[in-house]
Scaffold this motif. Structure first.
Motif, PDB file in Angstrom:
ATOM      1  N   GLU A  70      36.752  42.905  38.263  1.00 29.58           N
ATOM      2  CA  GLU A  70      38.030  42.305  37.868  1.00 29.58           C
ATOM      3  C   GLU A  70      39.036  43.397  37.494  1.00 29.58           C
ATOM      4  O   GLU A  70      40.227  43.303  37.836  1.00 29.58           O
ATOM      5  N   LYS A  74      42.412  43.731  39.626  1.00 34.16           N
ATOM      6  CA  LYS A  74      43.673  43.557  38.880  1.00 34.16           C
ATOM      7  C   LYS A  74      44.571  44.772  39.065  1.00 34.16           C
ATOM      8  O   LYS A  74      45.785  44.634  39.297  1.00 34.16           O
ATOM      9  N   ALA A 104      34.241  37.622  40.148  1.00 35.77           N
ATOM     10  CA  ALA A 104      35.551  38.198  39.805  1.00 35.77           C
ATOM     11  C   ALA A 104      36.633  37.724  40.762  1.00 35.77           C
ATOM     12  O   ALA A 104      37.778  37.489  40.367  1.00 35.77           O
ATOM     13  N   ASN A 107      39.245  34.714  40.496  1.00 33.98           N
ATOM     14  CA  ASN A 107      40.525  34.809  39.776  1.00 33.98           C
ATOM     15  C   ASN A 107      41.645  35.383  40.640  1.00 33.98           C
ATOM     16  O   ASN A 107      42.761  35.613  40.141  1.00 33.98           O
TER      17      ASN A 107
END
Length: 284
Positions: A70, A74, A104, A107
């Protein structure tokens, strides 16, 4: 034109020059020694061997966590808002990394996941070939890239040759009887990657030099590989004499375009000091 960012794990053992050239992002796998866990990149391979010599206990490895993925996903999205992320995973049957990435990715709406069914230089080779494909096919869709990866994956061959079975025995991958038998009979078994699994391959009797000579000669005699697809991997303590002999064998088989990878700590935990491996992609 689509913009793609390739992501893979540190267990791909990709040299820095490829990370820089193709802007590949690495998610760290982990190594535990005693009660401390480290990122793969933070552990020198020699420390793995020193730890075993001192503690008579093998360092253990673990895959990347959902949080590890993640964080990387991101960061990519913050720096490249319109990019699509192509994650080529370390063999999903050997580690939790692929499942961590899947969790992950829930998202994000721009992450595509592909199981390489490979490790180390096999995985690294697949990532490099994918980067080259994207570079040459700038309008490729994610589906085009996935199809390419799956095609090359099935034609990729990777064989690993440990110089000692000590670490494989310590990790429970070979029995004590097999370990002692290999020492007494001077047997060097190969490890093949088959459908993602690490399985025992051919066994060679004699010295390590005899073993890798037979391995390399059979590798090229029995297969017809794409030019430029030959890549090798070495674990520290593979001495210069062995490296020169291996390169002479490659030259004998008219292989001049090849590359060496150095293993990180994850592969070294299993292969032990002085191991080597070779990979190539079969012609269609």
């Amino acid at each position: 034109m689509n913009k793609y960012i390739l992501v893979t794990e540190s267990g791909s053992d990709l040299p820095q020059k490829y990370l820089d050239k193709y802007k590949i992002k690495i998610v760290q796998m982990h190594v535990t020694m005693g009660d401390k866990t480290y990122d793969d990149k933070d552990v020198q391979v020699e420390k793995i061997f020193d730890y075993y010599d001192k503690e008579k206990s093998l360092a253990t490895t673990s895959g990347a966590t959902p949080g590890d993925f993640e964080k990387v996903f991101k960061q990519i999205n913050e720096e490249n808002k319109d990019a699509k992320i192509i994650y080529i995973a370390y063999s999903s049957v050997t580690t939790v990394s692929f499942n961590s990435a899947r969790l992950a990715a829930e998202n994000f709406d721009n992450v595509y996941l592909i199981d390489s069914k490979n490790v180390s230089v096999g995985l690294g080779s697949l990532v490099i070939e994918t980067a080259k494909f994207i570079e040459k096919n700038k309008d490729a869709s994610p589906e085009d890239i996935i199809a390419f990866v799956e095609d090359v994956r099935e034609r990729l061959r990777f064989i690993f040759l440990p110089q000692t079975l000590l670490f494989l025995r310590a990790g429970g991958r070979v029995s004590n009887a097999a370990y002692l038998g290999a020492i007494l009979l001077r047997i060097f078994p190969t490890i093949n990657i088959e459908n993602g699994y690490l399985v025992a391959g051919k066994k060679y009797m004699g010295s390590f030099k005899i073993a890798y000579r037979k391995l390399i000669n059979e590798f090229f005699r029995e297969n017809d590989f794409e030019e430029g697809s030959i890549r090798l991997v070495k674990v520290p303590d593979l001495n210069e004499g062995h490296i020169k002999n291996i390169e002479s064998l490659l030259s004998f088989h008219k292989i001049e375009d090849y590359d060496w990878f150095n293993t990180g700590s994850v592969i070294a935990c299993h292969g032990g000091p002085g191991a080597m491996g070779i990979s190539g992609i079969l012609k269609k």
